[in-house]
Design an enzyme around this catalytic site. Structure first.
Site, PDB file in Angstrom:
ATOM      1  N   HIS A  68      11.970  75.383  32.883  1.00 54.86           N
ATOM      2  CA  HIS A  68      13.294  76.002  33.053  1.00 54.86           C
ATOM      3  C   HIS A  68      13.205  77.530  33.087  1.00 54.86           C
ATOM      4  O   HIS A  68      14.096  78.232  32.610  1.00 54.86           O
ATOM      5  CB  HIS A  68      14.247  75.569  31.934  1.00 54.86           C
ATOM      6  CG  HIS A  68      14.536  74.103  31.923  1.00 54.86           C
ATOM      7  ND1 HIS A  68      15.470  73.503  32.750  1.00 54.86           N
ATOM      8  CD2 HIS A  68      13.983  73.093  31.187  1.00 54.86           C
ATOM      9  CE1 HIS A  68      15.485  72.198  32.510  1.00 54.86           C
ATOM     10  NE2 HIS A  68      14.601  71.927  31.583  1.00 54.86           N
ATOM     11  N   ASN A 146      20.271  67.867  32.417  1.00 49.92           N
ATOM     12  CA  ASN A 146      19.876  68.113  33.801  1.00 49.92           C
ATOM     13  C   ASN A 146      21.004  67.732  34.746  1.00 49.92           C
ATOM     14  O   ASN A 146      22.012  67.148  34.333  1.00 49.92           O
ATOM     15  CB  ASN A 146      18.629  67.302  34.171  1.00 49.92           C
ATOM     16  CG  ASN A 146      17.385  67.776  33.444  1.00 49.92           C
ATOM     17  OD1 ASN A 146      17.268  68.942  33.099  1.00 49.92           O
ATOM     18  ND2 ASN A 146      16.464  66.856  33.195  1.00 49.92           N
ATOM     19  N   TYR A 357      12.260  71.953  21.456  1.00 57.13           N
ATOM     20  CA  TYR A 357      13.092  73.032  21.969  1.00 57.13           C
ATOM     21  C   TYR A 357      13.181  74.203  20.990  1.00 57.13           C
ATOM     22  O   TYR A 357      12.976  75.366  21.349  1.00 57.13           O
ATOM     23  CB  TYR A 357      14.496  72.511  22.302  1.00 57.13           C
ATOM     24  CG  TYR A 357      14.610  71.937  23.688  1.00 57.13           C
ATOM     25  CD1 TYR A 357      13.850  70.824  24.079  1.00 57.13           C
ATOM     26  CD2 TYR A 357      15.469  72.481  24.623  1.00 57.13           C
ATOM     27  CE1 TYR A 357      13.949  70.292  25.340  1.00 57.13           C
ATOM     28  CE2 TYR A 357      15.586  71.948  25.902  1.00 57.13           C
ATOM     29  CZ  TYR A 357      14.826  70.854  26.246  1.00 57.13           C
ATOM     30  OH  TYR A 357      14.924  70.335  27.499  1.00 57.13           O
TER      31      TYR A 357
END
Length: 532
Positions: A68, A146, A357
């Site tokens: 990303h 997404n 994350y």
């Protein structure tokens, strides 16, 4: 005894130079499944191989995001409808941002491509990230997903390998589709995602005209501690949905590498604010053995006829960032950032993402990334966490004794909040295992999606697959065609014939043996193969 002939401590069998190990030299006998309570239960913290693998992966690139990296963003607000479909939202969740009709919550959204780097074209065939940070009265909620509603894999242990296969060759630094299809040919659950990715849905026209999805299964929890499974979906409201054929994307790419970023910025500047409606699908909490798939499987869609889209609210983006780096680049999201009334499911991929994350953000942005304005909650923060790289304030309570940075304390320190609702307490009784889920059913939904495409979408899908598969070795072609044929015989046949024609016309240097064999296999298969 030579190193090549040392026995493996894990298996007692001989180990050679090709035996997979971790960085401690321990042979790895299962690199496909994290350890869970039963084959669909939650993961456990002692998953050492996974933790070592994912933490190293999180630190592979400096300072760019590992995935990303290329993105655009905007500010706006989310407005609740106060209902879930026609029912009061409180029936399902006590999350405050949903309870009152018309209630607005500030948001920041970051759109992105996934695999390619910061300066890559926005026309490349790639999933698109769709991440929303809600600045709620109970603190931040991050919904990270997404544009496509499913994913390639269902187990987080495979994520670093997947991204490595999709990224450039580590020797040549050039993208090679054979590497990608080599991985995919060994990953049958990816067939559904491949079907979407190589169709026009794999290249959204821009960020404004694409759908969004949380992908993973979450839970909603009500005031009584009762939970339901939930999936999140963002549907464009006013701007519609638009995707690109490969030829259209190539034409745009020849003139503009940043068309989607430019489109988003200019639309907001002229007051053409993009809007999305948030819809949820709800399912009772449980394994649902009556279904042909596991509801926790992120490679699967929940059928809309059984689990309809229920409208929850809408999001409007109405303000561009003032500084790209400070707001878009340093925006940091995490799937573990939930508020009261929202909870995790036992989706393995979700649990792996939840660790990865936040770990990535601490590495990439810094220990105190949550002190940056774009990431900081728009409410008071009071914590005993101190110091670390780039700290510039003390997040303490207004009346906290500055000498007390621990809890519990009788000397004026912070105190625990009062619990106002019943806690959700799922129960488990199963063995810890390394196993994939029992209802994998890797091809049925891929076939259904193929059949539901319009004919022009099927033609584009087949053309894109042939164009990329024709450079691959015959055994990779053969395996992919096998998967497509199990999904739908017509699907496999058309890819097979296309590869055979490409080989005969001399457009590549691969043998048509695999394609010809797969054509024969497809013709011999029953017409109901892979039906949903």
């Amino acid at each position: 005894m030579s190193d090549q002939n040392k026995p493996s401590s894990a298996t007692g069998e001989l180990e050679n130079d090709n035996t997979l190990t971790n960085r401690q030299g321990h042979p790895i006998s299962d690199n496909q499944n994290v350890r869970t309570v039963g084959n669909r239960g939650p993961t456990t913290l002692e998953n050492y191989h996974f933790l070592e693998k994912i933490t190293h992966f999180d630190r592979e690139r400096i300072p760019e995001r590992v995935v990303h990296a290329r993105g655009a963003g905007a500010h706006g607000y989310f407005e609740s409808y106060g209902k879930v479909g026609d029912e009061p939202v409180s029936k399902y969740t006590r999350a405050k941002l949903f309870q009152q009709a018309g209630k607005q919550t500030p948001v920041f959204v970051r759109f992105s491509t996934v695999v390619h780097g910061t300066h890559s074209p926005e026309t490349l065939r790639d999933p698109r990230g769709f991440a929303i940070k809600f600045y709620t009265e109970d603190g931040n909620w991050d919904l990270v997903g997404n544009n496509l509603k499913i994913f390639f894999i269902r187990d987080p242990l495979k994520f670093p390998d997947m991204v490595h296969a999709f990224r450039p060759d580590p020797v040549t630094n050039v993208n090679n589709m054979e590497r990608m299809f080599d991985f995919l040919s060994q990953t049958p659950e990816a067939t559904h995602m491949v079907t979407f990715l190589f169709s026009p849905w794999g290249i959204p026209a821009n960020y404004r005209q694409m759908q969004g999805s949380g992908v993973n299964t979450y839970k909603w929890v009500n005031q009584d501690g009762q939970a339901v499974l939930v999936k999140y979906h963002w549907e464009p409201l006013t701007q519609g949905i638009k995707n690109l054929k490969q030829a259209e994307a190539s034409t745009i790419q020849a003139n503009n590498y940043s068309h989607a970023t430019q489109d988003l910025y200019e639309a907001i500047e002229r007051g053409d604010y993009p809007e999305w409606e948030l819809c949820v699908q709800i399912m009772s909490d449980g394994p649902h053995d009556e279904l042909e798939f596991d509801p926790l499987d992120p490679t699967k869609l929940w059928p809309v006829d059984q689990f309809p889209f229920l409208r929850v609210g809408k999001m409007v983006l109405n303000r561009n960032p003032e500084n790209y780096f400070a707001e878009v680049e340093q925006a940091s999201f995490g799937t573990g950032v939930l508020v009261d009334g929202l909870d995790f499911s036992d989706d393995k991929l979700l649990q792996g993402r939840t660790f990865s994350y936040s770990d990535t953000q601490r590495y990439r942005v810094g220990t105190n990334y949550l002190q940056l304005p774009i990431n900081s909650p728009k409410k008071h923060v009071a914590t005993n966490q101190r110091d670390g790289q780039m700290t510039y304030r003390v997040d303490a309570g207004e009346h906290q004794n500055p000498h007390v940075n621990y809890e519990p304390s009788s000397l004026g320190g912070l105190q625990e909040a009062t619990q106002t609702a019943k806690e959700h307490q799922p129960a488990y009784n199963d063995r810890l295992v390394h196993e994939k889920i029992s209802r994998s059913n890797d091809f049925a939904q891929a076939g259904r999606t193929y059949r539901e495409f319009d004919e022009w979408e099927r033609e584009e899908l087949i053309s894109n697959l042939i164009g990329n598969l024709k450079i691959c070795k015959p055994h990779i072609q053969e395996k992919m065609i096998e998967y497509f044929t199990q999904a739908d015989p017509d699907y496999g046949r058309r890819v097979s014939e296309g590869l055979a024609n490409a080989a005969r016309e001399g457009k590549d240097h691969t043998s048509s043996t695999a394609a010809d064999k797969a054509v024969r296999d497809a013709e011999n298969m029953g017409h109901d193969a892979g039906r949903y």
